[in-house]
Structures are given as C-alpha cells and as structure tokens.
Motif scaffolding. Structure first.
Motif, short mmCIF file in Angstrom:
data_model
loop_
_atom_site.label_atom_id
_atom_site.label_comp_id
_atom_site.label_asym_id
_atom_site.label_seq_id
_atom_site.Cartn_x
_atom_site.Cartn_y
_atom_site.Cartn_z
N LEU A 53 -101.01 -18.30 -2.17
CA LEU A 53 -99.84 -17.72 -2.82
C LEU A 53 -99.82 -18.10 -4.30
CD1 LEU A 53 -97.18 -16.12 -2.06
CD2 LEU A 53 -96.06 -18.34 -1.99
N SER A 54 -100.10 -19.37 -4.57
CA SER A 54 -100.03 -19.81 -5.97
C SER A 54 -101.21 -19.27 -6.78
CB SER A 54 -99.89 -21.33 -6.08
OG SER A 54 -101.15 -21.92 -6.18
N GLU A 55 -102.36 -19.06 -6.14
CA GLU A 55 -103.48 -18.44 -6.86
C GLU A 55 -103.12 -17.02 -7.30
OE1 GLU A 55 -106.70 -20.85 -4.20
OE2 GLU A 55 -106.92 -18.66 -4.25
N CYS A 56 -102.44 -16.29 -6.41
CA CYS A 56 -102.05 -14.92 -6.75
C CYS A 56 -100.98 -14.91 -7.84
CB CYS A 56 -101.52 -14.18 -5.53
SG CYS A 56 -102.82 -13.66 -4.43
N GLU A 57 -100.05 -15.85 -7.76
CA GLU A 57 -98.99 -15.94 -8.77
C GLU A 57 -99.63 -16.15 -10.15
OE1 GLU A 57 -95.41 -16.01 -8.16
OE2 GLU A 57 -95.26 -15.90 -10.34
N GLN A 58 -100.59 -17.06 -10.19
CA GLN A 58 -101.27 -17.37 -11.44
C GLN A 58 -101.99 -16.14 -11.99
OE1 GLN A 58 -103.46 -20.93 -10.81
NE2 GLN A 58 -104.19 -20.96 -12.90
N TYR A 59 -102.60 -15.41 -11.09
CA TYR A 59 -103.34 -14.20 -11.49
C TYR A 59 -102.37 -13.18 -12.10
CZ TYR A 59 -105.78 -9.75 -10.71
OH TYR A 59 -106.33 -8.51 -10.86
N ILE A 60 -101.24 -12.95 -11.42
CA ILE A 60 -100.26 -11.97 -11.92
C ILE A 60 -99.72 -12.42 -13.28
CG2 ILE A 60 -97.98 -10.96 -11.52
CD1 ILE A 60 -98.54 -11.10 -8.54
N GLN A 61 -99.39 -13.72 -13.36
CA GLN A 61 -98.83 -14.26 -14.61
C GLN A 61 -99.80 -14.13 -15.77
OE1 GLN A 61 -95.83 -15.07 -15.39
NE2 GLN A 61 -95.08 -14.70 -13.34
N GLU A 62 -101.06 -14.47 -15.52
CA GLU A 62 -102.04 -14.37 -16.60
C GLU A 62 -102.16 -12.94 -17.11
OE1 GLU A 62 -105.77 -16.10 -15.40
OE2 GLU A 62 -104.84 -18.10 -15.39
N LYS A 63 -102.17 -12.00 -16.16
CA LYS A 63 -102.31 -10.59 -16.55
C LYS A 63 -101.10 -10.12 -17.34
CE LYS A 63 -103.40 -7.34 -13.81
NZ LYS A 63 -103.86 -6.46 -12.75
N LEU A 64 -99.90 -10.50 -16.86
CA LEU A 64 -98.68 -10.07 -17.53
C LEU A 64 -98.60 -10.62 -18.95
CD1 LEU A 64 -95.83 -10.52 -14.90
CD2 LEU A 64 -96.34 -8.45 -16.21
N LYS A 65 -98.88 -11.92 -19.08
CA LYS A 65 -98.76 -12.54 -20.40
C LYS A 65 -99.79 -11.99 -21.36
CE LYS A 65 -98.00 -16.37 -18.12
NZ LYS A 65 -97.86 -17.79 -17.74
N SER A 66 -101.01 -11.76 -20.87
CA SER A 66 -102.00 -11.24 -21.80
C SER A 66 -101.67 -9.79 -22.19
CB SER A 66 -103.41 -11.47 -21.26
OG SER A 66 -103.93 -10.32 -20.72
N PHE A 67 -101.04 -9.03 -21.26
CA PHE A 67 -100.58 -7.68 -21.61
C PHE A 67 -99.56 -7.74 -22.76
CE2 PHE A 67 -97.26 -4.44 -21.09
CZ PHE A 67 -98.00 -3.27 -21.06
N TRP A 68 -98.58 -8.66 -22.62
CA TRP A 68 -97.52 -8.72 -23.64
C TRP A 68 -98.01 -9.34 -24.94
CZ3 TRP A 68 -94.01 -5.37 -23.58
CH2 TRP A 68 -93.50 -4.89 -22.37
N MET A 69 -98.97 -10.23 -24.87
CA MET A 69 -99.55 -10.78 -26.11
C MET A 69 -100.22 -9.66 -26.89
SD MET A 69 -100.78 -14.66 -25.37
CE MET A 69 -101.05 -14.88 -23.64
#
Ligand code: UD1
Ligand code: CA
Length: 446
Positions: free
Chosen positions: A229-245
């Motif tokens: 669960l936490s691996e997937c959370e990290q994956y989603i978060q990384e993608k979202l933040k890099s999108f907004w950056m």
C-alpha cells in the motif's frame, strides 16, 4: 455487450485490519473507488461488485455511484467462487465479462481498452493482463505453450520451486467470453493449498487463453499488505508532484509533502516541507504554503500565505495571511487582504476585506465586515449550552484585548470595545463601550 465485475469480497487477511482491504486508501481514495474510476469510459451494460466480508460497509462506501449492482458472496471461497455468484445475475447475457480484482488500484482505463481490443481482435475465450516482474513473489505464475497461448496459471503457493522461477505473473484482470466462461465455471474444484475455488483455474479449461503484457508493471501491482500500500502511495505521490513541478509549483522537500489528485495549482506556488493537500483544493498563483500546513477541500485565491496552519473546507481571498498556528474550520470565507494570526480559530464565519484577527481568538458563527481589528484574546461566545448563535460585527470596528462577545449579538460599525469587556447587548454604530468592574487599589498594612 460488456459487463464488468469487481472482486471485493475478500477480507484482506494480510492487511491485519478491521477495515475491508478494498476500503484502504491511496492518496485519499479507496482502492475500490480507484478500480471503479478506470471503468467509467468503457460503457458497460452492468457494473457488478462482488461483496462478502463486511459487505454492508463496502456497499455504503460506494453509495455515490448510481449504477452498481452488488452481488453477495457468502462465504468467501475464492475468486472462482466469487464469479460463480454472477451466474444468476448474468443469465441470458451475451458478451464479454471484464473481471477486475478490487485490490489492483493503479490500473489505467487505456490499458483496459487495449485489453478489450486485443481480446476481440484475437477472438480469444479469455485474455488477461500479465507482467514480467523482477520479484514476482505473491503472484500467480503464467505458463504458455510454444505458440504463446496460456496453458495454465499456478498460484505461487501451489508452484514447484522450478515453476516459481517463472517471472511472468497474472495481474488479476481478465476479459472473458461470458458464454464460454459460464460453461466451465461449475467444473472448478478447490484442490489447492488454500482449498479455495480459483478463477485462475478456468484458464486451462477454456479453448483459447491469451495474456496481454502491460508496459508498466506498477500499473498491475496488487495490494495485499501495508508495505505494498505504501509503495503505491509513494508512486502516486511522486507522479503527482512531478506533474505539478512541471507546471510551475515548487516543492522545497517533496518527500515530506503529499498532494491529492483532485487538487489544482496555479504557477509560482511554493510548498514548504510537511505540507499536505487533501480532497479538492484550488490553490491560486503565488500562494506560499507551509511549512507544516494541512489544507483540505479549500480554495485559496492568489498570494495566500499559510504557515503551520489547518484550513478545512474554507475559501481564502487574495493576499491573505494565515498562521502560524491558525485553524480555519468548515464554511469559513476569509476575504482578501486580511490576516488570521497566531492561535486563532475561525469556524463557519465570513471575514470581510482587510480585517485582522491577529492573536489568540475564537471567531465562530460570525459575520465580520471590512477593516475590523479583533484584539488579542477576543472570543465570540456562540454556544449557550444548547444552541449556536450568531455574532455580527460591522465595518471598521475594534475589539479590545480579552473581549467576550456573547451571541446572539450585533456590533455596529466604527465601534470600539474596551479591553476585558464581556458584551451581551447590541452596540450601535460609532460608540465606545466598556464593561468592566472598577479597579480597587488599597494600600496594604503589613
Ligand atoms: C490473485 C490471483 C493471482 C494474481 C493476483 C494478482 C487467484 C486465485 N489468484 O491472487 O493469480 O497473481 O490476484 O493480484 O485469483 N476475492 C473475493 N472473494 C474471494 C476471494 C477474493 O471477492 O473469495 C477478491 C478480493 O477481495 C480481492 C481479489 O478478489 O479484491 C483478489 O483476491 P486475493 O486474495 O488478493 O488474491 P491473490 O492471492 O492476490
Ligand atoms: Ca491480491
């Protein structure tokens, strides 16, 4: 014709949780909600959810969908047993059945469309998503013949040591020809290490079984425990933040921040460490959030500053500054150029333009006009033990330090309230009011 079934009856034993597995959250959305959201565009004639363990709780969590049919699987005797429960529901149905595991949350709709297309083109009895994994532990292994057709899927616990070395795994996402599947469903047995009826055993019973390998193995990652669960959370978060950056948002320490998928940002937003955005947030250009802020379902217009503060279901206007250590609670609307300072709590209130509430105050169920100055420690006493009452303060008024305004109360415009006053009467415009006992000074005789 397309029917979709989502398997969500299992307990999720490996989660070690009282909550059904499919209701655990990733970036603020439940696993099952995520699976459902990637089926929207496929135009199915049915969306069936197989529920069992805590069925009512799972159903309740999905009540915002109008078109779902819930099918009860009692007891939960395996994924094949789950699909057997659909036989009465799909009587007379002629078409494809897309089966999705409720615990595979990163799946994309485009992948499902490609799977359906491939399945139709090849005229297969079943086509399922597969992936070659570096560490395939926990997944069923896929065995093919020379021509690439699938012979069987063997669950890891039923594999020999040799079979376990196969890295091609079953993702748990299948497109079946329903007529052909329903003809073999009742032939399944539970002769395996878990003594369950496996859906994967239908593969070797069907005439033409194919697999469709996905490009990104993460997309078909199944969640069985909290590490996954936490691996997937990290994956989603990384993608979202890099999108907004890429869109003009700076994260000073991205690892320590989290962002929801329903949040939107303007440009030149700076997000300092330990800041979290939840639900649906709209953050305007030039906002500076954090360090240490949590913003939930709120709109912040442009150049808002929010340091070490909680803002929940509120709207904050341009150039307003919040915190440090402020708590803005639901149904609050704070207009532009205002200031909500240290240890201030605002609840269900409208704060007019340019109004300042700088220190140690509680403002609840209130409407404040513009350019008001609320002195340190001012409290709106809104609760009489039974009901909540409103406080109205008109433009340009000032409250002295430690004022208590006993609601319901209306303070006019240009009013000054002396420090330490407890006011329980309406005050007309342009007045000075002091409610305080006399100071008594006596010389002590020792
Ligand atoms: C399953 C597959 C495995 C595949 C993996 C992919 C089987 C037998 N195995 O294994 O080949 O590699 O998914 O993630 O299908 N469920 C029910 N009723 C039940 C049991 C399970 O609805 O009686 C639901 C669960 O809620 C879950 C899904 O089916 O959403 C998968 O069940 P799970 O027990 O996690 O299967 P895996 O062991 O992961
Ligand atoms: Ca699983």
């Amino acid at each position: 014709m397309l029917a979709i079934a989502i398997l969500a009856a299992g307990k999720g034993t490996r989660m070690k949780s009282d909550l059904p597995k499919v209701l655990h959250h990733l970036a603020g959305k439940s696993l099952i909600d995520r699976v459902l959201s990637c089926t929207k565009g496929l135009n199915p004639s049915h969306r069936l959810i197989v529920v069992g363990h805590q069925a009512k709780v799972v159903e309740e969590s999905l009540k915002h969908y109008q078109d779902l049919d819930f099918v009860l699987q009692q007891p939960q005797n395996g994924t094949g047993h789950a699909i057997q429960q659909l036989i009465p529901q799909l009587k007379g149905f002629n078409g494809e059945l897309l089966v999705l595991n409720g615990d595979v949350p990163l799946l994309k709709e485009a992948t499902l469309s490609s799977l359906l297309k491939f399945h139709k083109k090849t005229n297969a009895s079943v086509t399922f998503l597969s992936s070659s994994l570096e560490s395939p532990t926990g997944y069923g292994r896929v065995f093919t013949n020379e021509s690439g057709q699938v012979k069987e899927i063997i669950e890891e616990r039923d594999c020999t040591t040799e079979q376990r070395k196969n890295k091609l795994v079953n993702a748990g996402i299948y497109c079946f020809n329903w007529q052909q599947l329903s003809a073999v469903l009742n032939l399944l047995s539970s002769q395996n290490s878990q003594e369950e009826i496996y859906l994967t055993d239908t593969i070797s019973l069907l005439e033409k079984a194919l697999h469709y390998e996905v490009d990104d193995p993460l997309e078909v990652k199944g969640i069985n425990d909290r590490n996954q669960l936490s691996e997937c959370e990290q994956y989603i978060q990384e993608k979202l933040k890099s999108f907004w950056m890429a869109k003009g948002v700076s994260f000073i320490d991205p690892i320590s921040c989290s962002v929801s998928e329903d949040s939107n940002f303007g440009i030149d937003v700076i997000i300092e460490p330990q800041t979290h955005l939840r639900g649906k947030c709209n953050i305007g250009n030039g906002c500076h959030l954090g360090p240490g802020s949590v913003i939930t379902n709120s709109t912040l217009e442009e150049n808002v500053l929010a340091i070490h503060s909680f803002i929940n279901e509120a709207t904050v206007g341009n150039n307003t500054s919040i915190g440090p250590f402020a708590h803005v609670r639901p149904d609050s609307n704070i207009s532009k150029n205002s200031k909500i300072g240290n240890f201030v709590e605002i609840k269900k209130s409208f704060i007019g333009e340019g109004t300042k509430i700088n220190h140690l105050s509680y403002v609840g169920d209130s409407t404040l006009g513009k350019k008001i100055n609320i002195g340190a420690g001012t409290i709106t006493a809104n609760f009489d033990g039974k009901n909540k009452h409103k406080t109205l303060i008109d433009d340009y008024s000032k409250t002295g330090a430690n004022s208590v305004l006993v609601a319901p109360i209306k303070i006019g415009s240009h009013v000054t309230i002396g420090a330490g006053s407890t006011i329980s009467k309406d005050i007309p415009d342009k007045s000075l009011v002091v409610e305080r006992s006399k100071t008594i000074i006596k010389t002590k005789s020792d």
